[in-house]
Design an enzyme around this catalytic site. Structure first.
Site, PDB file in Angstrom:
ATOM      1  N   ASP A   1       4.901  -2.470  -2.565  1.00  0.00           N
ATOM      2  CA  ASP A   1       4.283  -1.452  -1.711  1.00  0.00           C
ATOM      3  C   ASP A   1       4.508  -1.735  -0.224  1.00  0.00           C
ATOM      4  O   ASP A   1       4.547  -2.900   0.197  1.00  0.00           O
ATOM      5  CB  ASP A   1       2.779  -1.373  -1.992  1.00  0.00           C
ATOM      6  CG  ASP A   1       2.472  -0.614  -3.274  1.00  0.00           C
ATOM      7  OD1 ASP A   1       3.387   0.013  -3.825  1.00  0.00           O
ATOM      8  OD2 ASP A   1       1.309  -0.657  -3.723  1.00  0.00           O
TER       9      ASP A   1
ATOM     10  N   TYR B   1       2.501   7.544   0.416  1.00  0.00           N
ATOM     11  CA  TYR B   1       1.731   6.320   0.195  1.00  0.00           C
ATOM     12  C   TYR B   1       0.279   6.512   0.621  1.00  0.00           C
ATOM     13  O   TYR B   1      -0.006   7.067   1.687  1.00  0.00           O
ATOM     14  CB  TYR B   1       2.359   5.156   0.955  1.00  0.00           C
ATOM     15  CG  TYR B   1       1.807   3.819   0.543  1.00  0.00           C
ATOM     16  CD1 TYR B   1       1.804   3.434  -0.792  1.00  0.00           C
ATOM     17  CD2 TYR B   1       1.276   2.944   1.484  1.00  0.00           C
ATOM     18  CE1 TYR B   1       1.294   2.198  -1.184  1.00  0.00           C
ATOM     19  CE2 TYR B   1       0.774   1.708   1.111  1.00  0.00           C
ATOM     20  CZ  TYR B   1       0.780   1.353  -0.231  1.00  0.00           C
ATOM     21  OH  TYR B   1       0.269   0.138  -0.612  1.00  0.00           O
TER      22      TYR B   1
ATOM     23  N   ASP C   1       3.070  -2.320   2.584  1.00  0.00           N
ATOM     24  CA  ASP C   1       1.924  -2.761   3.370  1.00  0.00           C
ATOM     25  C   ASP C   1       1.897  -4.283   3.382  1.00  0.00           C
ATOM     26  O   ASP C   1       2.818  -4.939   2.894  1.00  0.00           O
ATOM     27  CB  ASP C   1       0.619  -2.175   2.822  1.00  0.00           C
ATOM     28  CG  ASP C   1       0.384  -2.512   1.349  1.00  0.00           C
ATOM     29  OD1 ASP C   1       1.033  -3.438   0.833  1.00  0.00           O
ATOM     30  OD2 ASP C   1      -0.452  -1.840   0.715  1.00  0.00           O
TER      31      ASP C   1
ATOM     32  N   HIS D   1       2.720   4.070   8.208  1.00  0.00           N
ATOM     33  CA  HIS D   1       3.068   5.165   7.311  1.00  0.00           C
ATOM     34  C   HIS D   1       2.607   6.480   7.918  1.00  0.00           C
ATOM     35  O   HIS D   1       1.813   6.513   8.851  1.00  0.00           O
ATOM     36  CB  HIS D   1       2.384   5.000   5.949  1.00  0.00           C
ATOM     37  CG  HIS D   1       2.319   3.592   5.472  1.00  0.00           C
ATOM     38  ND1 HIS D   1       3.432   2.899   5.071  1.00  0.00           N
ATOM     39  CD2 HIS D   1       1.278   2.743   5.330  1.00  0.00           C
ATOM     40  CE1 HIS D   1       3.075   1.686   4.713  1.00  0.00           C
ATOM     41  NE2 HIS D   1       1.773   1.557   4.868  1.00  0.00           N
TER      42      HIS D   1
ATOM     43  N   GLU E   1       6.090  -3.218  -7.930  1.00  0.00           N
ATOM     44  CA  GLU E   1       4.832  -3.795  -8.422  1.00  0.00           C
ATOM     45  C   GLU E   1       4.396  -3.211  -9.754  1.00  0.00           C
ATOM     46  O   GLU E   1       3.870  -3.907 -10.615  1.00  0.00           O
ATOM     47  CB  GLU E   1       3.713  -3.549  -7.392  1.00  0.00           C
ATOM     48  CG  GLU E   1       3.854  -4.341  -6.119  1.00  0.00           C
ATOM     49  CD  GLU E   1       2.754  -3.994  -5.142  1.00  0.00           C
ATOM     50  OE1 GLU E   1       1.582  -4.184  -5.478  1.00  0.00           O
ATOM     51  OE2 GLU E   1       3.072  -3.519  -4.038  1.00  0.00           O
TER      52      GLU E   1
ATOM     53  N   GLU F   1       0.057  -6.524   1.770  1.00  0.00           N
ATOM     54  CA  GLU F   1       0.055  -7.151   0.443  1.00  0.00           C
ATOM     55  C   GLU F   1       1.421  -7.034  -0.222  1.00  0.00           C
ATOM     56  O   GLU F   1       1.897  -7.974  -0.861  1.00  0.00           O
ATOM     57  CB  GLU F   1      -1.026  -6.520  -0.430  1.00  0.00           C
ATOM     58  CG  GLU F   1      -2.428  -6.982  -0.081  1.00  0.00           C
ATOM     59  CD  GLU F   1      -3.409  -6.741  -1.211  1.00  0.00           C
ATOM     60  OE1 GLU F   1      -3.272  -7.363  -2.262  1.00  0.00           O
ATOM     61  OE2 GLU F   1      -4.299  -5.895  -1.012  1.00  0.00           O
TER      62      GLU F   1
ATOM     63  N   ARG G   1      -2.264   4.315   1.177  1.00  0.00           N
ATOM     64  CA  ARG G   1      -3.008   3.350   1.991  1.00  0.00           C
ATOM     65  C   ARG G   1      -2.468   3.435   3.418  1.00  0.00           C
ATOM     66  O   ARG G   1      -1.450   2.853   3.746  1.00  0.00           O
ATOM     67  CB  ARG G   1      -2.867   1.934   1.432  1.00  0.00           C
ATOM     68  CG  ARG G   1      -3.538   1.768   0.073  1.00  0.00           C
ATOM     69  CD  ARG G   1      -3.537   0.337  -0.413  1.00  0.00           C
ATOM     70  NE  ARG G   1      -4.171   0.229  -1.720  1.00  0.00           N
ATOM     71  CZ  ARG G   1      -3.525   0.272  -2.883  1.00  0.00           C
ATOM     72  NH1 ARG G   1      -2.206   0.419  -2.895  1.00  0.00           N
ATOM     73  NH2 ARG G   1      -4.174   0.180  -4.021  1.00  0.00           N
TER      74      ARG G   1
END
Length: 723
Positions: free
Chosen positions: A82, A297, A84, A343, A9, A86, A299
Site C-alpha cells: 500500500d 486509496y 503509505d 494521495h 499485501e 506501513e 487512507r
C-alpha cells in the site's frame, strides 16, 4: 521481456492486478506485514540509539520462503504494498529478505485500474527511506510506551492492563467529557414564539431582541411579564431583508470525513467502513467487465483531485444535469491543518460508473459506501446552490420578533448530495426549525397576534462522543493519522476503558482510574497538545526535516525519568468491586459486575474457586405475546443487543429490534420498534418470511428510481435555519 514478480499485501489485490497484466507477470501476496518487533520482549535497544530488532512474524515463514523462491525465478521484482508509511515498511522488510531486488523496486497503486496499474509498473522508483524512518519511529515510540507503562499499571492497578501512546489520549478525551457532563449544572431559559395573522397564512416568529439587545429570558416570571407587555403594543412589520445566499459543496472524502459520514448516514462503525472501503479499492467483479478497483486509496488526509479527473467529472455533470450545474472553474479545496497529501482524496476511479449501474454486483453495504463516495465526489465538482432568504423583523414596543424563511432558487450540488450532521442539539439547547417560504407582508403593515407561545428550556451538557464525533475530534486535535482512527476505537473498546451504549462512548471506572494515574505520573503522555506535537515531528521525519533517532530520544529521556519517579511514588489503586445485589447460585457468594470484551457481565466474587458467570438480564418491560413470558434484553457474542423471551428455550421468540405488545396484522408474530437515523421510529416485523417484509423490499426497490427533481425538492425541505 523477462518475467516480473509483483508482491502486494492482499490476495484480493493480487488477483485483481494479475488480471490486468500479461503472462510475463506473477502477482503474489505477502499477507500484510512479514516482520515486526517481537511480542515477548521490548525489541528496541535503548542503549544503542533505539536500534529495533525485527523478527519474522509467526506464521509468515512459509510465505517468505515461497516469495524468495519465486523471486529467484524472476528477472525483476517489484514491491507494490500500500502507498503509505506501513506499506513502505512492508516493502523495506521484503527487500531486505529477498536476494535479487533492484534499488528501483517500488511501485505504488493509488487506484487499482488497468491503466493505473500498467502505468505504475513502467515507472518503479527507490524506497522512500524518510517514510520508512517515520514509520519506524512511530512503531518504536508506541512500543516504548506500551511495554514500559503496562507493567507499571499491573503493579499500581491490576494485572493484564495496557497503555498506548495515542489510545490513552483518546480515552482521556472520553473521560474528560464524562467529567464535564457530571459537573454540568443546567440553567433554565425560555423562548417566546409569536404567530401573526396575514392574508397569506400565519407568520411565525420568535423573540430576538429586547431594547435592541439579544433576548435572554431566564425564567417563567420574566416571560410572563414580557407576554403581558407585548399584548399591550401593536405588532408592526419594521424591516424586510431579502438576500441571495450561495451554499457551496463540501470537499470529497478524506479517511476521517468518510468514516464520519458513513456512520451518520448508514450507522457503519469505523472499522467496518474501512473494511468495506478496502474491498472497493482492491477490486470487485463487475461481470463481463471483470474485476475493477472502484475507488482510489482509502487512507488519505488530502482533498486534492487530479486535474484530468476534475475535467472528466465536469463533462459528466454537464451530460447529466446541464451546463448550469458546473462552476465556472474547477473547485480546489483547502485541506485542514498539516497533511501528508501523498494521495488524492477518496473518489471513484471512473466517475461514469454510477452506483445504480453496478448495484447488482455489490453487497448492500458495499453499495451504500460506494454510493456515498461517488455522490460526495460528483457533488464536490458541481455548482453552488442558490438560496433566497428572507428575514422579517416585527416591532412590538421594546421587543423585536424575527421570522426567517428560505427557499432553494437553484439546487446546484444539492440536487445530488447533502452532508449529514451529528445528532446533537444546538449548544443553547434550542430547537432547529424547518424553514420555508414566508407569507407576503409589507414594511409598516400592522398585524394581529394569533398566539404567543412560551417554551421552557434548559442548557444541555456537551454530548458524549459517538464514533463519528470522536474521529472528527481526533482529526481536529491532530491525534493520530488516517490509518490509525479505526485501530484507536477498536483498542480502547477492547481494553475495557470505555464502552459503547446506544451509539455513545461511556468511560468505565477502569478507564477513569488509568487516565487519572497517567495524568498524575505522565502528564505529557496523556496531554492532547503534546501528542499532537509529536505527530507533527513524525511528519517532519517523513519529509526529511528531522532525524528519527533524535525524535525518539527527545521523547524517551523525559519519559524514562517520569517512569522511574512514578514507580517509586505513585500509590497503588484498589478497584472496589461493583456488587449486583445477587448471590451466586453455585456457592452463595455475592455476584459482582465485570467488564469483558462485549460489555458487562456478572461473575462470582469467589473467583478463582468459583468460576460462575452469567449475562446481565435487563427487562424490556414488554410481555411476550407467544407465551406470556417477559421480553428481556441480551447481548450476542459480538456484543450486539438483541431481545428474547425469558422462557427460552421453550419459547424461541427473538428480535434485533425492541418488541412491542402488538401483533403483526400480516403474520400474527409480535411486532418490534426500530429507531431510524432521523430519530423517528417505525414498526417492523421480526419474521423474515412475513409478507409485509416482502412488500417493503418491493417498495425499497421502487424508491431507488426516484427522479433527480424529486431529490431536489426533498433537499429544499432539509434546509435549516443558519444564524
Amino acid at each position: 521481456m523477462g518475467k516480473t514478480l509483483i508482491i502486494v499485501e492482499s490476495p484480493t489485490k493480487a488477483k485483481t492486478i494479475g488480471k490486468y497484466l500479461g503472462a510475463n507477470y506473477t502477482v503474489l501476496s505477502s499477507m500484510g506485514h512479514v516482520r515486526d518487533l517481537p511480542k515477548s520482549s521490548l525489541g528496541v535497544d535503548v542503549e544503542s540509539e533505539f536500534e529495533p530488532h525485527y523478527i519474522t512474524i509467526r506464521g509468515k515463514g512459509d510465505i517468505l520462503k515461497n516469495l524468495r523462491s519465486e523471486a529467484k525465478k524472476a528477472d525483476r521484482v517489484l514491491l507494490a504494498s500500500d502507498p503509505d508509511r506501513e506499506g513502505e515498511m512492508i516493502a523495506f522488510h521484503l527487500k531486505g529478505y529477498l536476494d535479487n531486488v533492484d534499488e528501483k523496486c517500488r511501485v505504488e497503486f493509488h487506484e487499482i485500474t488497468k491503466d493505473a496499474v500498467k502505468k505504475a509498473v513502467k515507472a518503479p522508483h527507490e524506497l522512500d527511506m524518510d517514510r520508512i524512518y517515520a514509520q519506524q519511529a512511530r512503531r518504536i515510540l508506541d512500543r516504548l510506551v506500551g511495554y514500559k507503562l503496562s507493567p507499571l499499571l499491573w503493579v499500581k492497578v491490576k494485572k493484564g492492563l495496557s497503555a498506548g501512546r495515542v489510545q490513552s489520549v483518546a480515552v482521556r478525551m472520553i473521560c474528560d467529557r464524562e467529567a464535564e457532563i457530571n459537573a454540568f449544572v443546567p440553567e433554565e431559559y425560555w423562548t417566546l414564539g409569536l404567530s401573526l395573522q396575514t392574508g397569506g397564512g400565519p407568520l411565525n416568529a420568535q423573540l430576538a431582541r429586547i431594547d435592541d439587545k439579544p433576548a435572554h429570558i431566564p425564567d417563567q416570571q420574566t416571560v410572563e411579564r414580557i407576554m403581558a407587555e407585548s399584548r399591550r403594543e401593536p405588532y408592526r412589520i419594521a424591516k424586510i431583508t431579502k438576500k441571495e445566499r450561495k451554499r457551496n459543496p463540501v470537499a470529497p472524502f478524506t479517511t476521517s470525513s468518510m468514516q464520519q459520514e458513513a456512520y451518520r448516514k448508514h450507522g457503519l462503525l469505523t472499522k467496518k467502513t474501512m473494511q468495506i472501503a478496502q474491498q472497493l479499492f482492491e477490486g470487485i467483479s463487475l461481470g463481463k467487465q471483470g474485476v475493477v478497483g472502484l475507488i482510489t486509496y482509502m487512507r488519505t488526509d488530502s482533498t486534492r483531485i487530479a486535474p484530468e479527473v476534475q475535467q472528466a467529472a465536469r463533462e459528466f455533470i454537464v451530460s447529466q444535469y446541464g451546463e448550469d450545474y458546473v462552476p465556472e472553474k474547477p473547485r480546489v479545496f483547502q485541506s485542514k491543518g498539516k497533511i501528508q497529501d501523498a494521495h488524492e482524496a477518496i473518489r471513484p476511479t471512473d466517475v461514469s460508473r454510477r452506483p445504480a449501474d453496478i448495484r447488482q454486483f455489490l453487497t448492500p453495504q458495499q453499495y451504500k459506501l460506494y454510493k456515498l463516495i461517488w455522490e460526495r465526489f460528483v457533488a464536490s465538482q458541481m455548482a453552488s446552490a442558490v438560496i433566497d432568504t428572507t428575514t422579517v423583523d416585527i416591532a412590538n414596543g421594546r421587543y423585536t420578533f424575527r421570522a426567517n424563511g428560505s427557499v432553494i432558487h437553484f439546487p446546484g450540488f444539492m440536487q445530488l448530495y447533502i452532508e449529514g450532521r451529528d445528532d446533537v442539539e444546538d449548544k443553547d439547547g434550542g430547537e432547529r426549525d424547518e424553514l420555508g417560504l414566508l407569507p407576503e407582508v409589507a414594511e409598516g403593515q400592522q398585524l394581529a397576534a394569533e398566539k404567543l407561545e412560551p417554551k421552557q428550556h434548559f442548557t444541555a451538557p456537551p454530548p458524549r462522543y459517538t464514533e463519528a464525533m470522536l474521529v472528527k475530534t481526533l482529526e481536529e486535535k491532530g491525534i493520530g493519522r488516517p490509518s490509525t482512527y479505526a485501530p484507536i476505537v477498536d483498542t480502547i473498546l477492547g481494553r475495557g476503558y470505555v464502552v459503547r451504549e446506544e451509539k455513545h462512548f461511556y468511560s468505565t471506572e477502569l478507564g477513569m482510574v488509568v487516565v487519572n494515574l497517567l495524568k498524575e505520573g505522565f502528564p505529557d503522555i496523556i496531554d492532547i497538545g503534546f501528542t499532537a506535537g509529536l505527530e507533527e515531528r513524525l511528519d517532519d521525519v517523513e519529509e526529511g526535516k528531522r532525524n528519527w533517532r533524535q525524535t525518539v530520544s527527545e521523547f524517551y529521556q523525559p519519559f524514562a525519568e517520569e517512569l522511574a519517579k512514578a514507580e517509586a511514588e505513585l500509590e497503588k489503586v484498589d478497584l472496589e468491586p461493583e456488587y449486583s445485589g445477587e448471590n451466586c447460585e453455585l456457592c452463595g457468594k455475592p455476584m459482582i459486575y465485570k467488564l469483558g470484551r462485549y460489555g458487562k457481565f456478572l461473575a462470582c466474587s469467589g473467583f478463582p474457586e468459583c468460576r460462575n458467570t452469567k449475562p446481565i438480564v435487563i427487562s424490556a418491560g414488554v410481555k411476550c405475546l407467544a407465551c406470556g413470558g417477559e421480553i428481556i434484553q441480551r447481548k450476542s457474542r459480538g456484543g450486539r443487543v438483541f431481545y428474547g423471551c425469558s422462557n427460552y428455550p421453550q419459547c424461541k421468540f427473538v428480535s434485533w429490534d425492541k418488541p412491542i405488545e402488538e401483533a403483526c396484522p400480516e403474520c400474527g408474530k409480535q411486532l418490534a420498534e426500530r429507531t431510524l437515523h432521523s430519530g423517528q421510529t417505525q414498526k417492523v416485523c421480526p419474521n423474515a418470511d412475513c409478507p409485509s417484509n416482502a412488500n417493503k423490499k418491493k417498495r425499497k426497490k421502487a424508491s431507488a428510481d426516484v427522479s433527480m427533481q424529486k431529490a431536489a425538492q426533498q433537499a429544499a425541505k432539509k434546509i435549516k435555519k443558519e444564524s
